[in-house]
Scaffold this active site. Structure first.
Site, PDB file in Angstrom:
ATOM      1  N   ALA A   1      -5.360  -1.233  -3.303  1.00  0.00           N
ATOM      2  CA  ALA A   1      -4.057  -0.605  -3.571  1.00  0.00           C
ATOM      3  C   ALA A   1      -3.722  -0.715  -5.055  1.00  0.00           C
ATOM      4  O   ALA A   1      -4.544  -1.169  -5.854  1.00  0.00           O
ATOM      5  CB  ALA A   1      -2.980  -1.266  -2.732  1.00  0.00           C
ATOM      6  N   ASN A   2      -2.542  -0.284  -5.437  1.00  0.00           N
ATOM      7  CA  ASN A   2      -2.065  -0.441  -6.812  1.00  0.00           C
ATOM      8  C   ASN A   2      -0.569  -0.774  -6.793  1.00  0.00           C
ATOM      9  O   ASN A   2       0.045  -0.800  -5.736  1.00  0.00           O
ATOM     10  CB  ASN A   2      -2.365   0.815  -7.646  1.00  0.00           C
ATOM     11  CG  ASN A   2      -1.640   2.028  -7.102  1.00  0.00           C
ATOM     12  OD1 ASN A   2      -0.417   2.099  -7.140  1.00  0.00           O
ATOM     13  ND2 ASN A   2      -2.399   2.979  -6.555  1.00  0.00           N
TER      14      ASN A   2
END
Ligand code: C5P
Length: 224
Positions: free
Chosen positions: A29-30
């Site tokens: 993810a970010n």
């Protein structure tokens, strides 16, 4: 029936990060908060547009008066955008993961002494580019973002051409602007006819100014 300068217009907004599965319990993810995309969706709806917000997992509440479609991966995001077509306006504000694991495991990967999982990555679809380059039923106005730390307008102009979108909101994220971790954004709007430099403002204000700019665009007859 909605009132306002964007009444009768359909908009799709992407927001938030994507989550790319590694196995049933792990993902890539970010740190995208979804704040900017959600603000844009709210502002477009406030001007009367019928808005579909395709969002990855965020802590933002679903905006009132907007159809929110929750998704996790980039491929889900593209499919949800395609399903929401036709549209007049697309704004891609999501921080889509560039890569995903080529074949996510069906079962939780086990930790084995001395062995590391071989994670083979593959490229995700580019949603902005895909929608911009549609030959059939392309939305009239496709807008993307570019986060740059140097040569902001030059890089954003190149990105606009590479993606095939109409407008790029270039966000100056160089340390001097305080954008990272801060509340304000410094935007340069790159269009076919040049660049507009906006003063530093909050993400809510960026949403409102963009929505107003979009309404102006359709009102001055650039409707195709
Ligand atoms: O190429 P880059 O990721 O810098 O481009 C940023 C713009 O492209 C943003 O508008 C982002 O939402 C969009 N994008 C996308 N799908 C991707 C990658 C980026 O829609 N896979």
């Amino acid at each position: 029936q909605a009132a306002g300068p964007l009444a009768g217009k359909k908009a799709i907004v992407t927001s938030g990060p994507t989550h790319e599965p590694i196995d049933p319990v792990r993902y890539i993810a970010n740190r995208s908060s979804g704040k900017q995309g959600h603000a844009i969706a709210r502002a477009l709806a406030a001007l009367g547009a019928e808005v579909t917000l395709v969002s990855g997992p965020t802590r933002e509440p679903d905006p009132a008066g907007v159809k929110t479609v929750p998704i996790e991966s980039a491929r889900d995001m593209l499919a949800a955008c395609e399903a929401a077509l036709p549209a007049d306006i697309v704004v891609c504000a999501a921080a889509v993961a560039d890569w995903r694991v080529a074949s996510a495991a069906d079962q939780k990967m086990k930790k084995e002494a001395g062995a590391l999982p071989p994670l083979q990555l593959t490229e995700n679809p580019d949603i902005l580019k895909t929608l911009s380059q549609k030959t059939d039923g392309r939305p009239a106005l496709v807008i993307g973002f570019a986060a740059e730390t140097e040569k902001v307008v030059e890089h954003a102009t190149a990105k606009r051409a590479r993606k095939g979108c109409d407008w790029i909101l270039a966000n100056d994220v160089s340390p001097a602007t305080g954008t990272f971790g801060g509340d304000s954004n410094t935007i340069h709007l790159v269009t076919e006819s040049g660049t507009e430099d906006w003063p530093a403002m909050t993400k809510t204000e960026v949403g409102k100014r963009l929505a107003a700019r979009i309404a102006e665009h359709f009102q001055t007859g650039h409707s195709v």
